[in-house]
Scaffold this motif. Structure first.
Motif, PDB file in Angstrom:
ATOM      1  N   LEU A  32     -89.655  21.998  48.862  1.00  0.00           N
ATOM      2  CA  LEU A  32     -88.790  22.986  48.247  1.00  0.00           C
ATOM      3  C   LEU A  32     -89.218  23.250  46.807  1.00  0.00           C
ATOM      4  CD1 LEU A  32     -85.457  21.418  49.512  1.00  0.00           C
ATOM      5  CD2 LEU A  32     -86.792  23.215  50.598  1.00  0.00           C
ATOM      6  N   SER A  33     -90.429  23.676  46.573  1.00  0.00           N
ATOM      7  CA  SER A  33     -90.862  23.868  45.194  1.00  0.00           C
ATOM      8  C   SER A  33     -91.898  24.959  45.099  1.00  0.00           C
ATOM      9  CB  SER A  33     -91.447  22.574  44.639  1.00  0.00           C
ATOM     10  OG  SER A  33     -92.793  22.444  45.042  1.00  0.00           O
ATOM     11  N   ASN A  34     -92.173  25.332  43.848  1.00  0.00           N
ATOM     12  CA  ASN A  34     -93.258  26.253  43.533  1.00  0.00           C
ATOM     13  C   ASN A  34     -94.283  25.531  42.681  1.00  0.00           C
ATOM     14  OD1 ASN A  34     -92.072  28.629  44.786  1.00  0.00           O
ATOM     15  ND2 ASN A  34     -90.559  28.532  43.136  1.00  0.00           N
ATOM     16  N   LEU A  35     -94.603  24.322  43.039  1.00  0.00           N
ATOM     17  CA  LEU A  35     -95.529  23.506  42.274  1.00  0.00           C
ATOM     18  C   LEU A  35     -96.911  24.139  42.268  1.00  0.00           C
ATOM     19  CD1 LEU A  35     -95.734  20.779  40.748  1.00  0.00           C
ATOM     20  CD2 LEU A  35     -96.441  19.756  42.915  1.00  0.00           C
ATOM     21  N   MET A  36     -97.489  24.235  41.085  1.00  0.00           N
ATOM     22  CA  MET A  36     -98.831  24.800  40.961  1.00  0.00           C
ATOM     23  C   MET A  36     -99.856  23.952  41.701  1.00  0.00           C
ATOM     24  SD  MET A  36     -99.169  26.011  36.982  1.00  0.00           S
ATOM     25  CE  MET A  36     -98.226  24.653  36.290  1.00  0.00           C
ATOM     26  N   GLN A  37    -100.875  24.612  42.208  1.00  0.00           N
ATOM     27  CA  GLN A  37    -102.005  23.938  42.828  1.00  0.00           C
ATOM     28  C   GLN A  37    -103.291  24.468  42.207  1.00  0.00           C
ATOM     29  OE1 GLN A  37    -101.809  24.615  47.060  1.00  0.00           O
ATOM     30  NE2 GLN A  37     -99.992  23.346  47.321  1.00  0.00           N
ATOM     31  N   ARG A  38    -104.308  23.605  42.183  1.00  0.00           N
ATOM     32  CA  ARG A  38    -105.610  24.021  41.683  1.00  0.00           C
ATOM     33  C   ARG A  38    -106.689  23.582  42.666  1.00  0.00           C
ATOM     34  NH1 ARG A  38    -104.768  22.881  35.161  1.00  0.00           N
ATOM     35  NH2 ARG A  38    -103.516  24.778  34.830  1.00  0.00           N
ATOM     36  N   PRO A  39    -107.771  24.335  42.751  1.00  0.00           N
ATOM     37  CA  PRO A  39    -108.809  24.002  43.732  1.00  0.00           C
ATOM     38  C   PRO A  39    -109.660  22.815  43.312  1.00  0.00           C
ATOM     39  CG  PRO A  39    -109.450  25.922  42.468  1.00  0.00           C
ATOM     40  CD  PRO A  39    -108.052  25.600  42.049  1.00  0.00           C
ATOM     41  N   ILE A  40    -110.057  22.021  44.287  1.00  0.00           N
ATOM     42  CA  ILE A  40    -111.091  21.003  44.094  1.00  0.00           C
ATOM     43  C   ILE A  40    -112.420  21.760  44.155  1.00  0.00           C
ATOM     44  CG2 ILE A  40    -112.164  18.935  45.058  1.00  0.00           C
ATOM     45  CD1 ILE A  40    -109.398  18.340  46.364  1.00  0.00           C
ATOM     46  N   PRO A  41    -113.175  21.819  43.076  1.00  0.00           N
ATOM     47  CA  PRO A  41    -114.360  22.700  43.048  1.00  0.00           C
ATOM     48  C   PRO A  41    -115.360  22.474  44.170  1.00  0.00           C
ATOM     49  CG  PRO A  41    -113.828  21.984  40.833  1.00  0.00           C
ATOM     50  CD  PRO A  41    -112.929  21.202  41.756  1.00  0.00           C
ATOM     51  N   SER A  42    -115.569  21.220  44.600  1.00  0.00           N
ATOM     52  CA  SER A  42    -116.610  20.959  45.597  1.00  0.00           C
ATOM     53  C   SER A  42    -116.243  21.439  46.993  1.00  0.00           C
ATOM     54  CB  SER A  42    -116.928  19.457  45.647  1.00  0.00           C
ATOM     55  OG  SER A  42    -115.810  18.717  46.108  1.00  0.00           O
ATOM     56  N   LEU A  47    -105.113  21.327  45.406  1.00  0.00           N
ATOM     57  CA  LEU A  47    -104.405  20.079  45.157  1.00  0.00           C
ATOM     58  C   LEU A  47    -103.254  20.349  44.195  1.00  0.00           C
ATOM     59  CD1 LEU A  47    -104.779  17.020  45.874  1.00  0.00           C
ATOM     60  CD2 LEU A  47    -105.964  16.797  43.683  1.00  0.00           C
ATOM     61  N   PRO A  48    -102.046  19.900  44.510  1.00  0.00           N
ATOM     62  CA  PRO A  48    -100.928  20.057  43.565  1.00  0.00           C
ATOM     63  C   PRO A  48    -101.252  19.387  42.233  1.00  0.00           C
ATOM     64  CG  PRO A  48    -100.113  19.477  45.738  1.00  0.00           C
ATOM     65  CD  PRO A  48    -101.602  19.310  45.790  1.00  0.00           C
ATOM     66  N   VAL A  49    -100.803  19.999  41.140  1.00  0.00           N
ATOM     67  CA  VAL A  49    -101.249  19.578  39.811  1.00  0.00           C
ATOM     68  C   VAL A  49    -100.551  18.322  39.293  1.00  0.00           C
ATOM     69  CG1 VAL A  49    -101.921  21.907  39.129  1.00  0.00           C
ATOM     70  CG2 VAL A  49     -99.583  21.105  38.651  1.00  0.00           C
ATOM     71  N   ILE A  50     -99.460  17.911  39.918  1.00  0.00           N
ATOM     72  CA  ILE A  50     -98.774  16.678  39.540  1.00  0.00           C
ATOM     73  C   ILE A  50     -98.930  15.664  40.666  1.00  0.00           C
ATOM     74  CG2 ILE A  50     -96.588  15.583  38.914  1.00  0.00           C
ATOM     75  CD1 ILE A  50     -97.532  17.505  36.791  1.00  0.00           C
ATOM     76  N   GLY A  51     -99.408  14.479  40.298  1.00  0.00           N
ATOM     77  CA  GLY A  51     -99.519  13.394  41.257  1.00  0.00           C
ATOM     78  C   GLY A  51     -98.782  12.170  40.765  1.00  0.00           C
ATOM     79  N   LEU A  52     -99.127  11.020  41.322  1.00  0.00           N
ATOM     80  CA  LEU A  52     -98.437   9.771  41.009  1.00  0.00           C
ATOM     81  C   LEU A  52     -99.447   8.655  40.784  1.00  0.00           C
ATOM     82  CD1 LEU A  52     -95.844   7.977  40.858  1.00  0.00           C
ATOM     83  CD2 LEU A  52     -96.042   7.719  43.354  1.00  0.00           C
ATOM     84  N   GLY A  53     -99.404   8.042  39.614  1.00  0.00           N
ATOM     85  CA  GLY A  53    -100.166   6.834  39.364  1.00  0.00           C
ATOM     86  C   GLY A  53     -99.338   5.618  39.759  1.00  0.00           C
ATOM     87  N   THR A  54    -100.008   4.500  40.008  1.00  0.00           N
ATOM     88  CA  THR A  54     -99.292   3.317  40.510  1.00  0.00           C
ATOM     89  C   THR A  54     -99.596   2.049  39.720  1.00  0.00           C
ATOM     90  OG1 THR A  54    -101.045   2.860  42.127  1.00  0.00           O
ATOM     91  CG2 THR A  54     -99.208   4.253  42.859  1.00  0.00           C
ATOM     92  N   SER A  55    -100.361   2.153  38.635  1.00  0.00           N
ATOM     93  CA  SER A  55    -100.664   0.973  37.828  1.00  0.00           C
ATOM     94  C   SER A  55     -99.373   0.399  37.243  1.00  0.00           C
ATOM     95  CB  SER A  55    -101.630   1.353  36.700  1.00  0.00           C
ATOM     96  OG  SER A  55    -101.861   0.259  35.850  1.00  0.00           O
ATOM     97  N   ARG A  56     -99.157  -0.879  37.429  1.00  0.00           N
ATOM     98  CA  ARG A  56     -97.980  -1.624  36.954  1.00  0.00           C
ATOM     99  C   ARG A  56     -96.719  -1.295  37.744  1.00  0.00           C
ATOM    100  NH1 ARG A  56     -98.456  -1.942  30.285  1.00  0.00           N
ATOM    101  NH2 ARG A  56    -100.686  -2.435  30.219  1.00  0.00           N
ATOM    102  N   THR A  57     -96.433  -0.022  37.948  1.00  0.00           N
ATOM    103  CA  THR A  57     -95.160   0.363  38.557  1.00  0.00           C
ATOM    104  C   THR A  57     -95.036  -0.049  40.020  1.00  0.00           C
ATOM    105  OG1 THR A  57     -96.063   2.543  39.109  1.00  0.00           O
ATOM    106  CG2 THR A  57     -94.873   2.341  37.022  1.00  0.00           C
ATOM    107  N   HIS A  58     -96.167  -0.150  40.739  1.00  0.00           N
ATOM    108  CA  HIS A  58     -96.123  -0.426  42.176  1.00  0.00           C
ATOM    109  C   HIS A  58     -96.621  -1.826  42.540  1.00  0.00           C
ATOM    110  CE1 HIS A  58     -95.198   3.787  42.372  1.00  0.00           C
ATOM    111  NE2 HIS A  58     -95.232   3.812  43.680  1.00  0.00           N
ATOM    112  N   ASP A  59     -96.783  -2.664  41.555  1.00  0.00           N
ATOM    113  CA  ASP A  59     -97.168  -4.052  41.808  1.00  0.00           C
ATOM    114  C   ASP A  59     -95.899  -4.880  42.014  1.00  0.00           C
ATOM    115  OD1 ASP A  59     -98.394  -6.505  42.026  1.00  0.00           O
ATOM    116  OD2 ASP A  59     -98.881  -6.672  39.880  1.00  0.00           O
ATOM    117  N   VAL A  60     -95.309  -4.730  43.197  1.00  0.00           N
ATOM    118  CA  VAL A  60     -94.033  -5.380  43.496  1.00  0.00           C
ATOM    119  C   VAL A  60     -94.136  -6.112  44.835  1.00  0.00           C
ATOM    120  CG1 VAL A  60     -92.750  -3.596  42.235  1.00  0.00           C
ATOM    121  CG2 VAL A  60     -93.054  -3.387  44.722  1.00  0.00           C
TER     122      VAL A  60
END
Length: 307
Positions: A32-42, A47-60
């Motif tokens: 349900l969004s209008n999230l921007m996407q940008r092309p992977i040049p190769s 690919l949507p422009v916002i992703g998720l990193g997991t360093s520290r936060t997902h070490d559970v």
């Protein structure tokens, strides 16, 4: 991250986050969004422009109490139109946590999974990569990166073999320090890769000098880590209200959104991957990938806010 919690409470972002309520429950239908996407040049894949990193936060721990809030983060990511999750063997249990979360609700097919290899020597790299496939519970990894340029030539050779075999879709290299940018450039000049990941923010702008222009010119997808400098940028604006023009001109309703919009205004950036274990912060981050991005004049005003 207490500092960010305070900024959400003292800005207009709480009102804006109310509009994100449909994202928070799991929605198996279209996002349900209008999230921007940008092309992977190769490849041209978007690919949507916002992703998720997991360093520290997902070490559970892999138990329901620990996984429950992270499951909501993942659902918020996907229902907000995003897909990229970036993890690594060196992030403790984060890979296994990502694998466990992706296995629920048929989530894997909606994700772009990125991980890394950080070994020296071919055999050690093979063992670590095999462990990553097992931890992520997947037969194919979307993006596999040489972490912090460790044994780069050997590991990139291994990654190219896996790509040819169809086990890896894209390959890349990473680092997280300004001091490594010249080394990244040296690798990128001699080694063909699909992606590069490095640090860039309103407070760390060294990448603007050579690295970002080089990637734009050569068609290399760029992932940005440390967009908040591990929360240090929130300290820069502690006690300050978000300026009215940020909402009026850019639609930014939190300091986090303004920081992310600053990064995304550079068209060489493919996606930015802030880490979080809080679904509300995930929803807030996603809002940065909607609406207007700052022009050169507005970017300078943002720089001055964090000076």
């Amino acid at each position: 991250m207490p500092s960010r919690r305070r900024f959400l409470q003292h800005s207009a972002s709480l009102a804006a986050l109310a509009t994100l309520a449909p994202w928070l429950p799991f929605q198996p239908a279209m996002a349900l969004s209008n999230l921007m996407q940008r092309p992977i040049p190769s490849s041209g894949e978007r690919l949507p422009v916002i992703g998720l990193g997991t360093s520290r936060t997902h070490d559970v721990a892999l138990n329901e109490e620990q996984l429950a809030p992270l499951r909501e983060v993942l659902r918020t990511l996907v229902n907000g139109g995003a897909s990229l999750i970036d993890t690594a063997p060196s992030y403790g249990r984060a890979e296994a946590v990502c694998g466990a979360l992706a296995a629920k609700d048929d989530m894997r097919k909606r994700l772009f999974l990125a991980s890394k290899v950080s070994s020296s020597g071919r055999e050690a790299g093979q063992r670590q990569i095999a462990a990553s496939f097992a931890a992520l519970r997947t037969e194919r990894i979307d993006l596999l990166q040489v972490h912090n340029l460790q044994d780069t030539e050997t590991q990139l050779g291994l990654l190219r073999e896996l790509k040819e075999q169809g086990k890896v879709r894209y390959i890349g290299v990473t680092h997280y320090l300004d001091s490594a940018h010249e080394r990244l450039l040296q690798v990128l000049r001699r080694e063909p890769v699909d992606f590069v990941q490095f640090n860039y923010s309103v407070g760390e702008r060294n990448a603007e000098r050579e690295l970002l222009p080089f990637c734009a010119d050569k068609g290399i997808a760029v992932l940005i880590n440390r967009p908040f400098q591990r929360a240090a940028l929130f300290d820069k604006v502690r006690g300050k209200d978000l300026p009215d023009w940020a909402m009026i001109e850019l639609g930014a309703s939190s300091w986090a959104q303004l920081m992310l919009k600053f990064i995304l205004a550079n068209q060489a950036v493919t996606a930015v991957i802030p880490a979080t274990s809080n679904p509300r912060y995930m929803a807030d981050n996603l809002k940065a990938g909607q609406g207007q991005l700052p022009n050169a004049t507005q970017r300078q005003r943002i720089i001055e806010l964090f000076a």
